[in-house]
Design a protein around this motif. Structure first.
Motif, PDB file in Angstrom:
ATOM      1  N   VAL A   1      -3.030  12.317  -4.593  1.00  0.00           N
ATOM      2  CA  VAL A   1      -2.024  12.099  -5.628  1.00  0.00           C
ATOM      3  C   VAL A   1      -2.339  10.777  -6.319  1.00  0.00           C
TER       4      VAL A   1
ATOM      5  N   PHE B   1       7.766   7.325  -5.862  1.00  0.00           N
ATOM      6  CA  PHE B   1       6.569   7.897  -5.260  1.00  0.00           C
ATOM      7  C   PHE B   1       6.474   9.385  -5.574  1.00  0.00           C
TER       8      PHE B   1
ATOM      9  N   PHE C   1       1.381  10.931  -0.187  1.00  0.00           N
ATOM     10  CA  PHE C   1       2.060  10.146  -1.203  1.00  0.00           C
ATOM     11  C   PHE C   1       1.069   9.522  -2.177  1.00  0.00           C
ATOM     12  N   GLY C   2       1.546   9.336  -3.396  1.00  0.00           N
ATOM     13  CA  GLY C   2       0.836   8.484  -4.331  1.00  0.00           C
ATOM     14  C   GLY C   2       1.104   7.023  -3.999  1.00  0.00           C
ATOM     15  N   SER C   3       0.474   6.146  -4.750  1.00  0.00           N
ATOM     16  CA  SER C   3       0.567   4.709  -4.451  1.00  0.00           C
ATOM     17  C   SER C   3       1.855   4.076  -4.961  1.00  0.00           C
TER      18      SER C   3
ATOM     19  N   GLN D   1       0.832  -1.205   0.000  1.00  0.00           N
ATOM     20  CA  GLN D   1       0.000   0.000   0.000  1.00  0.00           C
ATOM     21  C   GLN D   1       0.870   1.260   0.000  1.00  0.00           C
ATOM     22  N   LYS D   2       0.216   2.404  -0.047  1.00  0.00           N
ATOM     23  CA  LYS D   2       0.974   3.650  -0.113  1.00  0.00           C
ATOM     24  C   LYS D   2       1.487   4.056   1.254  1.00  0.00           C
ATOM     25  N   VAL D   3       2.459   4.951   1.247  1.00  0.00           N
ATOM     26  CA  VAL D   3       2.992   5.507   2.488  1.00  0.00           C
ATOM     27  C   VAL D   3       1.963   6.492   3.049  1.00  0.00           C
ATOM     28  N   GLU D   4       1.651   6.333   4.345  1.00  0.00           N
ATOM     29  CA  GLU D   4       0.608   7.166   4.971  1.00  0.00           C
ATOM     30  C   GLU D   4       1.191   7.972   6.124  1.00  0.00           C
TER      31      GLU D   4
END
Lengths: 114, 116
Positions: free
Chosen positions: B4, B90, B106-108, A41-44
């Motif tokens: 994003v 990213f 951030f985008g995925s 998954q994306k960085v959160e």
């Protein structure tokens, strides 16, 4: 070049246990952050910290999470009672004073909850 | 709220070929734009940033990106890639706030894989 360092690189913990992730930001930086990245998954964003208090936190950062700067060099993330879904890579970042200075990231701590 | 979008989750490219990694953002306020790279088993490293001024920004390792406000895009390009460019890329934004503690969104991510 100065670096953000994180320890440990990998932490394995039983569900329900407390865990503390440690970070040493770059020495002259004043703004500190924690992010997490669940596998695939994306960085959160989790939380930002300045002048010994939280500047902003996401809805992920609930009561089980806390941050602290116990001395002049360390910045810690504590998870009080870990859950399986807390398994992720946790990144610490820091930035210098001034608007929109870039955030410098550590290599991360991989947290595995069993 | 800001978001994003990275349209490609994976981009395979032959070595020495050009590459473009696409990024679009959405925001009702001014943003600052970044590209970060994550090599295997490492943290996030800043490739380049756009804060203001020239819309074409150059970063490390021969990468560049162009800010296009009308298309709300910030695509990353490199004219000739190397095996060592294999990594996750990213795209990210921060909001133009007076606060210096501005979170990054951030985008995925786009996984760039280079074939010999």
């Amino acid at each position: 070049e100065p670096e953000v360092t994180q320890t440990p690189s990998h932490q394995v913990t039983q569900m329900g246990q407390e865990v503390i992730l440690r970070c040493v930001p770059i020495s002259n930086h004043l703004y500190f952050y924690w992010y997490r990245q669940i596998l695939g998954q994306k960085v959160e964003f989790l939380v930002s910290f300045y002048n010994n208090e939280i500047s902003e936190k996401s809805e992920i950062f609930d009561d089980q999470f806390s941050v602290e700067r116990p001395d002049g060099s360390n910045f810690t993330l504590k998870i009080r009672s870990t859950k399986l879904e807390d398994s992720a890579m946790y990144f610490c970042a820091s930035s210098a004073t001034g608007r929109n200075q870039p955030q410098h990231f550590g290599d991360g701590t991989r947290l595995s909850i069993l | 709220a800001q978001s994003v979008t990275q349209l490609d989750s994976q981009v395979p490219v032959f070595e020495e070929a050009p590459v473009e990694l696409r990024c679009n953002y959405s925001s009702s306020v001014s943003v600052y734009l970044f590209w970060y790279v994550q090599y295997p088993n490492q943290g996030l490293q800043l490739l380049l940033k756009y804060l203001s001024g020239s819309t074409l920004v150059k970063g490390i390792n021969g990468f560049e990106a162009e800010f296009n406000k009308s298309q709300t895009s910030f695509h990353l390009r490199k004219p000739s890639v190397h095996i060592s460019d294999t990594a996750e890329y990213f795209c990210a934004v921060t909001v133009d706030l007076y606060s210096s503690a501005s979170k990054i969104i951030f985008g995925s991510g786009t996984r760039l894989s280079i074939r010999p």
